[in-house]
Motif scaffolding. Structure first.
Motif, PDB file in Angstrom:
ATOM      1  N   ARG A 114       0.834  -1.221   0.000  1.00  0.00           N
ATOM      2  CA  ARG A 114       0.000   0.000   0.000  1.00  0.00           C
ATOM      3  C   ARG A 114       0.859   1.257   0.000  1.00  0.00           C
ATOM      4  N   ASP A 115       2.012   1.214   0.659  1.00  0.00           N
ATOM      5  CA  ASP A 115       2.907   2.386   0.698  1.00  0.00           C
ATOM      6  C   ASP A 115       3.372   2.768  -0.708  1.00  0.00           C
ATOM      7  N   ILE A 116       3.716   1.758  -1.500  1.00  0.00           N
ATOM      8  CA  ILE A 116       4.204   2.051  -2.867  1.00  0.00           C
ATOM      9  C   ILE A 116       3.084   2.742  -3.652  1.00  0.00           C
ATOM     10  N   ALA A 117       1.852   2.219  -3.488  1.00  0.00           N
ATOM     11  CA  ALA A 117       0.728   2.782  -4.241  1.00  0.00           C
ATOM     12  C   ALA A 117       0.321   4.157  -3.712  1.00  0.00           C
ATOM     13  N   ALA A 118       0.664   4.433  -2.448  1.00  0.00           N
ATOM     14  CA  ALA A 118       0.321   5.756  -1.882  1.00  0.00           C
ATOM     15  C   ALA A 118       1.266   6.825  -2.425  1.00  0.00           C
ATOM     16  N   LYS A 119       2.474   6.412  -2.785  1.00  0.00           N
ATOM     17  CA  LYS A 119       3.487   7.401  -3.193  1.00  0.00           C
ATOM     18  C   LYS A 119       3.638   7.525  -4.701  1.00  0.00           C
ATOM     19  N   ASN A 120       3.094   6.558  -5.475  1.00  0.00           N
ATOM     20  CA  ASN A 120       3.327   6.538  -6.924  1.00  0.00           C
ATOM     21  C   ASN A 120       2.049   6.191  -7.678  1.00  0.00           C
ATOM     22  N   SER A 121       1.985   6.622  -8.930  1.00  0.00           N
ATOM     23  CA  SER A 121       0.977   6.074  -9.832  1.00  0.00           C
ATOM     24  C   SER A 121       1.480   4.682 -10.187  1.00  0.00           C
ATOM     25  N   VAL A 122       0.614   3.688 -10.061  1.00  0.00           N
ATOM     26  CA  VAL A 122       1.089   2.308 -10.230  1.00  0.00           C
ATOM     27  C   VAL A 122       0.175   1.447 -11.082  1.00  0.00           C
ATOM     28  N   ILE A 123       0.795   0.439 -11.673  1.00  0.00           N
ATOM     29  CA  ILE A 123       0.059  -0.715 -12.190  1.00  0.00           C
ATOM     30  C   ILE A 123       0.634  -1.891 -11.406  1.00  0.00           C
ATOM     31  N   MET A 124      -0.212  -2.511 -10.599  1.00  0.00           N
ATOM     32  CA  MET A 124       0.269  -3.509  -9.632  1.00  0.00           C
ATOM     33  C   MET A 124      -0.317  -4.854 -10.002  1.00  0.00           C
ATOM     34  N   ASP A 125       0.543  -5.873 -10.105  1.00  0.00           N
ATOM     35  CA  ASP A 125      -0.022  -7.188 -10.435  1.00  0.00           C
ATOM     36  C   ASP A 125       0.116  -8.168  -9.289  1.00  0.00           C
ATOM     37  N   GLY A 126      -0.897  -9.054  -9.188  1.00  0.00           N
ATOM     38  CA  GLY A 126      -0.895 -10.028  -8.090  1.00  0.00           C
ATOM     39  C   GLY A 126      -2.123 -10.911  -8.145  1.00  0.00           C
ATOM     40  N   ARG A 127      -2.656 -11.228  -6.969  1.00  0.00           N
ATOM     41  CA  ARG A 127      -3.830 -12.095  -6.888  1.00  0.00           C
ATOM     42  C   ARG A 127      -4.988 -11.402  -6.160  1.00  0.00           C
ATOM     43  N   ASP A 128      -4.641 -10.441  -5.280  1.00  0.00           N
ATOM     44  CA  ASP A 128      -5.668  -9.817  -4.426  1.00  0.00           C
ATOM     45  C   ASP A 128      -5.573  -8.292  -4.492  1.00  0.00           C
ATOM     46  N   ILE A 129      -5.043  -7.776  -5.583  1.00  0.00           N
ATOM     47  CA  ILE A 129      -4.840  -6.321  -5.644  1.00  0.00           C
ATOM     48  C   ILE A 129      -6.193  -5.610  -5.711  1.00  0.00           C
ATOM     49  N   GLY A 130      -7.066  -6.071  -6.586  1.00  0.00           N
ATOM     50  CA  GLY A 130      -8.374  -5.421  -6.722  1.00  0.00           C
ATOM     51  C   GLY A 130      -9.314  -5.719  -5.572  1.00  0.00           C
ATOM     52  N   THR A 131      -9.092  -6.830  -4.870  1.00  0.00           N
ATOM     53  CA  THR A 131     -10.013  -7.198  -3.787  1.00  0.00           C
ATOM     54  C   THR A 131      -9.554  -6.689  -2.420  1.00  0.00           C
ATOM     55  N   VAL A 132      -8.231  -6.717  -2.150  1.00  0.00           N
ATOM     56  CA  VAL A 132      -7.742  -6.410  -0.795  1.00  0.00           C
ATOM     57  C   VAL A 132      -6.774  -5.227  -0.753  1.00  0.00           C
ATOM     58  N   ILE A 133      -5.747  -5.266  -1.597  1.00  0.00           N
ATOM     59  CA  ILE A 133      -4.668  -4.265  -1.468  1.00  0.00           C
ATOM     60  C   ILE A 133      -5.148  -2.880  -1.912  1.00  0.00           C
ATOM     61  N   LEU A 134      -5.771  -2.817  -3.097  1.00  0.00           N
ATOM     62  CA  LEU A 134      -6.247  -1.526  -3.614  1.00  0.00           C
ATOM     63  C   LEU A 134      -7.730  -1.655  -3.995  1.00  0.00           C
TER      64      LEU A 134
END
Ligand code: DC
Length: 224
Positions: A114-134
């Motif tokens: 979450r810190d990385i996404a708070a400080k930068n415009s991001v495209i984040m890949d994973g398994r739970d990004i849309g459900t939990v992280i962001l």
């Protein structure tokens, strides 16, 4: 600031596509699987079986993870050391999947992501990004492809890195890993209700990048 979440099973091409889209938009690409892989690596190096949940949890206080961006590429440092491609070994993939099912591990990695996404415009890949992280990401995409297409891509990717990989083994381990990842109790790898599904089995990389850019354009218009 823009936040784009790309989730989906292993070998769906998330990282290649997200990297290309990040470069086109001039935003940061975040590979969250690398964080779970780093913990999996430490657990294996510490001699614990991947089924040893107590062993996995006992490793966490000994782990300091730092994510740095060097020339646009993500580097994950484990206790000050950049592990590079050592975290890409098939055995580490299985460890990553196992540790990622442990709730304490997910909590341990939450703030870093979450810190990385708070400080930068991001495209984040994973398994739970849309459900939990962001959960409030501007764009959510759930990217997938047939088992066969994904296993072929993963096999070629490993071989290109000079690692031994046989299609049948990759397919078998991929199916086992997908099953673990999508059925675990905490943050399973499922599409967020507001995610756009993208099956890229029959797409070239260029077509897939174009499809993702079109979705972003439609959702965000001229703000990117
Ligand atoms: O994306 P990858 O194959 O490098 O991920 C390795 C493992 O980490 C995957 O099997 C599941 C887990 N993972 C996760 O649980 N949540 C994420 N956001 C990213 C990866």
């Amino acid at each position: 600031m823009i936040r784009i979440a790309i989730d989906g099973p292993s070998g769906a091409g998330k990282s290649s596509i997200a990297k290309a889209v990040a470069a086109k938009l001039g935003i940061v690409y975040v590979d969250t699987g690398a964080l779970y892989r780093t913990i999996g690596y430490f657990v294996r190096e510490s001699g614990f079986a991947r089924t040893d949940i107590e062993g996995i949890v006992s490793c966490l206080p000994k782990i300091a993870i730092e994510v740095r961006y060097e020339n646009g590429a993500q580097h994950v440092y484990l206790n000050g050391e950049d592990l590079g491609d050592r975290i890409r070994e098939p055995e580490i993939s299985m460890y990553a999947s196992a540790v990622s099912a442990v709730p304490a591990v997910r909590t341990f990695l939450l703030d870093t992501q979450r810190d990385i996404a708070a400080k930068n415009s991001v495209i984040m890949d994973g398994r739970d990004i849309g459900t939990v992280i962001l959960p409030h990401a501007d764009v959510k995409i759930f990217m997938t492809a047939s088992n066969e297409a994904r296993a072929w891509r993963r096999t070629k990717e490993l071989q290109a890195k000079g690692m031994e990989a046989c299609y049948e083994d990759v397919l078998r381990e991929m199916i086992e890993r997908d099953h673990n990842d999508s059925t675990r109790a905490v943050a399973p790898a499922v599409a967020a209700p507001d995610a756009i599904l993208l099956d890229n089995s029959d797409m070239t990389i260029e077509e897939n990048v174009a499809a993702v850019l079109a979705i972003i354009e439609e959702k965000c218009g001229g703000t990117v």
